[in-house]
Design a protein around this motif. Structure first.
Motif, PDB file in Angstrom:
ATOM      1  N   PRO A 173       0.848  -1.190   0.000  1.00 18.74           N
ATOM      2  CA  PRO A 173       0.000   0.000   0.000  1.00 18.74           C
ATOM      3  C   PRO A 173       0.886   1.243   0.000  1.00 18.74           C
ATOM      4  N   THR A 174       0.413   2.292  -0.639  1.00 16.32           N
ATOM      5  CA  THR A 174       1.202   3.524  -0.697  1.00 16.32           C
ATOM      6  C   THR A 174       0.377   4.690  -0.173  1.00 16.32           C
ATOM      7  N   GLY A 175       1.054   5.671   0.335  1.00 19.82           N
ATOM      8  CA  GLY A 175       0.378   6.912   0.752  1.00 19.82           C
ATOM      9  C   GLY A 175       0.912   7.424   2.073  1.00 19.82           C
ATOM     10  N   ASP A 176       1.167   8.733   2.128  1.00 17.44           N
ATOM     11  CA  ASP A 176       1.624   9.367   3.377  1.00 17.44           C
ATOM     12  C   ASP A 176       0.543   9.334   4.439  1.00 17.44           C
ATOM     13  N   GLU A 177      -0.724   9.211   3.983  1.00 18.55           N
ATOM     14  CA  GLU A 177      -1.813   9.402   4.935  1.00 18.55           C
ATOM     15  C   GLU A 177      -2.233   8.113   5.648  1.00 18.55           C
ATOM     16  N   ILE A 178      -1.629   6.980   5.279  1.00 17.72           N
ATOM     17  CA  ILE A 178      -2.148   5.742   5.859  1.00 17.72           C
ATOM     18  C   ILE A 178      -1.188   5.140   6.891  1.00 17.72           C
TER      19      ILE A 178
ATOM     20  N   ILE B  19      -5.272   8.234   8.043  1.00 15.34           N
ATOM     21  CA  ILE B  19      -6.344   7.244   8.154  1.00 15.34           C
ATOM     22  C   ILE B  19      -5.698   5.851   8.255  1.00 15.34           C
ATOM     23  N   VAL B  20      -6.525   4.912   8.687  1.00 17.89           N
ATOM     24  CA  VAL B  20      -6.013   3.555   8.845  1.00 17.89           C
ATOM     25  C   VAL B  20      -6.071   2.846   7.499  1.00 17.89           C
ATOM     26  N   SER B  21      -5.031   2.082   7.188  1.00 22.69           N
ATOM     27  CA  SER B  21      -4.984   1.335   5.928  1.00 22.69           C
ATOM     28  C   SER B  21      -5.859   0.099   6.016  1.00 22.69           C
ATOM     29  N   SER B  22      -6.821   0.031   5.169  1.00 24.21           N
ATOM     30  CA  SER B  22      -7.634  -1.196   5.104  1.00 24.21           C
ATOM     31  C   SER B  22      -7.211  -2.069   3.930  1.00 24.21           C
ATOM     32  N   ASN B  23      -6.645  -1.452   2.911  1.00 25.37           N
ATOM     33  CA  ASN B  23      -6.366  -2.200   1.680  1.00 25.37           C
ATOM     34  C   ASN B  23      -5.413  -3.370   1.899  1.00 25.37           C
TER      35      ASN B  23
ATOM     36  N   THR C 228      -1.318  -0.574  -3.928  1.00 26.06           N
ATOM     37  CA  THR C 228      -2.581   0.172  -3.911  1.00 26.06           C
ATOM     38  C   THR C 228      -2.256   1.642  -3.721  1.00 26.06           C
ATOM     39  N   GLY C 229      -3.056   2.463  -4.362  1.00 22.82           N
ATOM     40  CA  GLY C 229      -2.888   3.910  -4.237  1.00 22.82           C
ATOM     41  C   GLY C 229      -1.813   4.415  -5.183  1.00 22.82           C
ATOM     42  N   GLY C 230      -1.737   5.738  -5.242  1.00 21.70           N
ATOM     43  CA  GLY C 230      -0.706   6.373  -6.055  1.00 21.70           C
ATOM     44  C   GLY C 230      -0.809   6.070  -7.531  1.00 21.70           C
ATOM     45  N   ALA C 231      -1.991   5.667  -7.966  1.00 21.80           N
ATOM     46  CA  ALA C 231      -2.137   5.191  -9.342  1.00 21.80           C
ATOM     47  C   ALA C 231      -2.750   6.243 -10.251  1.00 21.80           C
ATOM     48  N   SER C 232      -3.253   7.307  -9.647  1.00 22.36           N
ATOM     49  CA  SER C 232      -4.028   8.261 -10.432  1.00 22.36           C
ATOM     50  C   SER C 232      -3.128   9.330 -11.068  1.00 22.36           C
ATOM     51  N   VAL C 233      -3.684  10.514 -11.262  1.00 23.47           N
ATOM     52  CA  VAL C 233      -2.991  11.502 -12.089  1.00 23.47           C
ATOM     53  C   VAL C 233      -2.311  12.622 -11.288  1.00 23.47           C
ATOM     54  N   GLY C 234      -2.560  12.671  -9.964  1.00 21.50           N
ATOM     55  CA  GLY C 234      -1.982  13.762  -9.157  1.00 21.50           C
ATOM     56  C   GLY C 234      -0.465  13.665  -9.067  1.00 21.50           C
TER      57      GLY C 234
ATOM     58  N   LYS D 274     -10.755   2.853 -12.361  1.00 16.79           N
ATOM     59  CA  LYS D 274     -10.185   3.496 -13.566  1.00 16.79           C
ATOM     60  C   LYS D 274      -8.656   3.499 -13.614  1.00 16.79           C
ATOM     61  N   PRO D 275      -7.940   3.817 -12.501  1.00 14.70           N
ATOM     62  CA  PRO D 275      -6.476   3.945 -12.654  1.00 14.70           C
ATOM     63  C   PRO D 275      -5.718   2.620 -12.617  1.00 14.70           C
ATOM     64  N   LEU D 276      -6.398   1.500 -12.785  1.00 18.87           N
ATOM     65  CA  LEU D 276      -5.710   0.201 -12.737  1.00 18.87           C
ATOM     66  C   LEU D 276      -4.510   0.177 -13.678  1.00 18.87           C
TER      67      LEU D 276
ATOM     68  N   ARG E 260     -19.036   6.055 -20.496  1.00 11.52           N
ATOM     69  CA  ARG E 260     -18.199   5.116 -21.247  1.00 11.52           C
ATOM     70  C   ARG E 260     -17.476   4.103 -20.370  1.00 11.52           C
ATOM     71  N   ARG E 261     -17.587   4.239 -19.031  1.00  9.78           N
ATOM     72  CA  ARG E 261     -16.921   3.274 -18.150  1.00  9.78           C
ATOM     73  C   ARG E 261     -17.887   2.167 -17.751  1.00  9.78           C
ATOM     74  N   GLU E 262     -17.395   0.928 -17.762  1.00 12.18           N
ATOM     75  CA  GLU E 262     -18.239  -0.180 -17.277  1.00 12.18           C
ATOM     76  C   GLU E 262     -18.377  -0.012 -15.767  1.00 12.18           C
TER      77      GLU E 262
HETATM   78  N1  LIG Z   1      -8.109  14.491 -11.494  1.00  9.75           N
HETATM   79  C1  LIG Z   1      -8.366  13.206 -11.301  1.00  9.75           C
HETATM   80  N2  LIG Z   1      -8.410  12.725 -10.053  1.00  9.75           N
HETATM   81  C2  LIG Z   1      -8.666  11.439  -9.829  1.00  9.75           C
HETATM   82  C3  LIG Z   1      -8.918  10.577 -10.920  1.00  9.75           C
HETATM   83  C4  LIG Z   1      -8.847  11.085 -12.228  1.00  9.75           C
HETATM   84  O1  LIG Z   1      -9.040  10.364 -13.220  1.00  9.75           O
HETATM   85  N3  LIG Z   1      -8.554  12.414 -12.361  1.00  9.75           N
HETATM   86  N4  LIG Z   1      -9.230   9.290 -10.653  1.00  9.75           N
HETATM   87  C5  LIG Z   1      -9.930   9.078  -9.425  1.00  9.75           C
HETATM   88  C6  LIG Z   1     -10.156   7.686  -9.221  1.00  9.75           C
HETATM   89  S1  LIG Z   1     -11.270   6.962 -10.225  1.00  9.75           S
HETATM   90  C7  LIG Z   1      -9.586   7.006  -8.216  1.00  9.75           C
HETATM   91  S2  LIG Z   1     -10.030   5.379  -7.932  1.00  9.75           S
HETATM   92  C8  LIG Z   1      -8.629   7.582  -7.326  1.00  9.75           C
HETATM   93  C9  LIG Z   1      -7.488   6.597  -7.133  1.00  9.75           C
HETATM   94  O2  LIG Z   1      -6.350   7.238  -6.934  1.00  9.75           O
HETATM   95  P1  LIG Z   1      -5.017   6.544  -6.447  1.00  9.75           P
HETATM   96  O3  LIG Z   1      -4.941   5.139  -6.869  1.00  9.75           O
HETATM   97  O4  LIG Z   1      -3.923   7.435  -6.847  1.00  9.75           O
HETATM   98  O5  LIG Z   1      -5.203   6.474  -4.872  1.00  9.75           O
HETATM   99  P2  LIG Z   1      -4.798   7.533  -3.770  1.00  9.75           P
HETATM  100  O6  LIG Z   1      -4.965   8.889  -4.321  1.00  9.75           O
HETATM  101  O7  LIG Z   1      -3.492   7.162  -3.230  1.00  9.75           O
HETATM  102  O8  LIG Z   1      -5.919   7.229  -2.725  1.00  9.75           O
HETATM  103  C10 LIG Z   1      -7.277   7.346  -3.036  1.00  9.75           C
HETATM  104  C11 LIG Z   1      -8.082   7.294  -1.753  1.00  9.75           C
HETATM  105  O9  LIG Z   1      -7.919   6.049  -1.123  1.00  9.75           O
HETATM  106  C12 LIG Z   1      -7.407   6.181   0.201  1.00  9.75           C
HETATM  107  N5  LIG Z   1      -6.455   5.117   0.455  1.00  9.75           N
HETATM  108  C13 LIG Z   1      -5.282   4.948  -0.171  1.00  9.75           C
HETATM  109  N6  LIG Z   1      -4.664   3.857   0.298  1.00  9.75           N
HETATM  110  C14 LIG Z   1      -5.462   3.327   1.230  1.00  9.75           C
HETATM  111  C15 LIG Z   1      -5.355   2.192   2.065  1.00  9.75           C
HETATM  112  N7  LIG Z   1      -4.284   1.406   2.039  1.00  9.75           N
HETATM  113  N8  LIG Z   1      -6.364   1.906   2.903  1.00  9.75           N
HETATM  114  C16 LIG Z   1      -7.447   2.742   2.931  1.00  9.75           C
HETATM  115  N9  LIG Z   1      -7.602   3.829   2.158  1.00  9.75           N
HETATM  116  C17 LIG Z   1      -6.616   4.128   1.322  1.00  9.75           C
HETATM  117  C18 LIG Z   1      -6.742   7.521   0.177  1.00  9.75           C
HETATM  118  O10 LIG Z   1      -6.647   8.073   1.440  1.00  9.75           O
HETATM  119  C19 LIG Z   1      -7.621   8.312  -0.737  1.00  9.75           C
HETATM  120  O11 LIG Z   1      -8.739   8.801  -0.043  1.00  9.75           O
HETATM  121  O12 LIG Z   1      -8.177   8.826  -7.802  1.00  9.75           O
HETATM  122  C20 LIG Z   1      -9.251   9.690  -8.231  1.00  9.75           C
HETATM  123  N10 LIG Z   1      -8.702  10.962  -8.551  1.00  9.75           N
END
Ligand SMILES: Nc1nc2c(c(=O)[nH]1)N[C@H]1C(S)=C(S)[C@@H](COP(=O)(O)OP(=O)(O)OC[C@H]3O[C@@H](n4cnc5c(N)ncnc54)[C@H](O)[C@@H]3O)O[C@H]1N2
Ligand code: MOO
Length: 404
Positions: free
Chosen positions: A178-183, A195-199, A243-249, A276-278, A337-339
């Motif tokens: 799992p990735t993220g400063d917040e977990i 927040i607590v990591s559930s993934n 998990t995480g860190g997969a999106s566009v930020g 979507k960000p798989l 357009r997304r399933e």
């Molecule tokens: N401008 C855009 N923003 C986002 C898009 C996009 O296309 N354009 N896609 C959105 C979609 S869809 C998703 S899904 C999320 C996924 O983003 P990431 O994979 O980069 O995930 P993070 O940003 O790191 O986290 C998302 C969310 O999940 C929480 N999180 C992360 N890890 C854990 C964990 N181990 N256990 C529990 N929760 C977790 C995290 O705190 C965030 O709240 O991006 C959208 N944004």
């Protein structure tokens, strides 16, 4: 963005079936057979009685009542040495070998013993209550096919077939990062904005339930060094799941950091909601599946992609078809357009059909709702507005294997 189907196809193409190893039958539960289970014995090994009663010659009891001389006594585990002659009967019990000469069993409720004779009140046809040799299986028969998950029934069958060792697929080692400063991990101090990591725990449980071995790589912070170091620890595993860190930020570093570390990206972003960000690729020879961070997105992707991936590593048939049909329980608007994989409950219509009713809110952070759901309701890309009662595809979330 590629389709769900195309993503699954590419993931499966990027994975190879693991080598086999030998396990003792007592350790076979939950393992996947690497070769057919073949009977080493015949069951039953000889004709045996299916009932407690009397072994007779059917011709002797063609007209009843009739009186037969008791020639012997044979419980299960023993054998009558002689031959049952005309006018004779042998006392027999369930599971005992049928003596030579006898060809049917009169159940004891239909006969009365009188001294050294038995009076038969009901006739039987030849073969009645006799289990022929090999009725269940014969030596050389295939009991369970390669690629099958060993459940309690298959363990029992292997034992009956006298197979004490089995060739099974090595358990897939699945590294979870799992990735993220917040977990933070459950039980750790939770800082402000954390927040607590559930993934990680949910995915480890998912992997373990599928017979894999989860490897906990810890939590990668949203910085390049942390992510690169921890991902490197996946070397030697059969699959890396982030998990995480997969999106566009700009803090979504997985693609770029692993790219620098040699990730050969196969695809990123699919036409699916949630998920979507798989991403999928190969990191220095280790297949890598990058799941979104949102807990629901991560777990829905686990059902749709990690499950078939683990099945493939174990040499199981493609599990993608684990879908069922239901009728829609509420009106739905048009899809984009997304399933869409909507969390839904299941019940039955008055006429007994399975009915899937989506929750009114579908936020991909809502783990409580995911746990309350019985299935995912599939909506094709660009599906038109659909009225309650229409047929829909569902992916059940219950069941023993790969249950979420
Ligand atoms: N401008 C855009 N923003 C986002 C898009 C996009 O296309 N354009 N896609 C959105 C979609 S869809 C998703 S899904 C999320 C996924 O983003 P990431 O994979 O980069 O995930 P993070 O940003 O790191 O986290 C998302 C969310 O999940 C929480 N999180 C992360 N890890 C854990 C964990 N181990 N256990 C529990 N929760 C977790 C995290 O705190 C965030 O709240 O991006 C959208 N944004
Ligand atoms: O696709 Mo994200 O996975 O909507 O939540």
């Amino acid at each position: 963005m590629i389709s769900v189907e195309e993503a699954r196809r590419r993931i499966l193409a990027g994975l190879a079936v693991l080598p086999a190893e030998q396990v003792v039958l007592t350790d076979a539960l939950g393992r996947v057979l690497a070769e057919d289970l073949v009977a080493r014995t015949t069951q039953p090994p000889a004709p045996v009685s299916a009932m407690d009663g009397w072994a007779v010659r059917a011709a002797d009891v063609a007209s009843v009542p009739c009186r037969l001389r008791i020639a012997g006594y044979v419980p299960a585990g023993q054998h009558f040495e002689g031959t049952v002659g005309p006018g004779e009967a042998v006392r027999i019990f369930t599971g005992a070998p049928v003596p030579d000469g006898a060809d049917a069993i009169v159940i004891q409720e239909d006969a009365d013993q009188e001294g050294d004779a038995v009076v038969v009140r009901e006739g039987v046809a030849a073969g009645r209550y006799v289990r022929r040799a090999g009725l269940d299986f014969s030596a050389g028969d295939v009991g369970v096919r390669a690629g099958t998950l060993m459940g309690p029934r298959a363990v029992g069958l292997a034992a009956a077939m006298n197979v004490p060792w089995l060739r099974v697929r090595r358990r897939p080692r699945v590294a979870i990062l799992p990735t993220g400063d917040e977990i933070v991990m459950p039980g750790e101090p939770i800082g402000r904005n954390q927040i607590v990591s559930s993934n990680a725990l949910a995915l480890a449980a998912f992997v373990r339930q599928m017979g894999g071995l989860p490897v906990d790589l810890g939590i990668a912070a949203d910085d390049r060094a942390s992510l690169a170091a921890l991902a490197g620890a996946a070397r030697g595993c059969d699959l890396l799941v982030t998990t995480g860190g997969a999106s566009v930020g700009e803090h979504d570093l997985v693609r770029s950091v692993l790219g620098e570390a040699g990730l050969q990206l196969d695809f990123w972003q699919i036409a699916m909601r949630p998920g979507k960000p798989l991403m999928f690729g190969q990191l220095a020879g280790t297949p890598m599946l990058g799941l979104p961070g949102n807990p629901v997105s991560a777990l829905v992707c686990a059902v749709l992609f990690l499950r078939p991936a683990i099945a493939r590593l174990c040499g199981m048939p493609d599990l993608a078809a684990a879908e069922e049909q239901a009728v829609l329980g509420a009106d739905l608007g048009a899809n984009d357009r997304r399933e869409d994989y909507l969390r839904a409950t299941l019940d039955r219509t008055p006429d007994g059909r399975l009915r899937a009713t989506p929750f009114p809110t579908q936020d991909s952070s809502n783990l409580l709702r995911l746990v309350a759901a019985d299935c995912l309701l599939v909506r094709e890309p660009h599906a038109p507005p659909t009225a309650a009662g229409a047929p829909v595809r569902i992916v059940p979330l219950g069941g023993v294997f790969g249950a979420l």
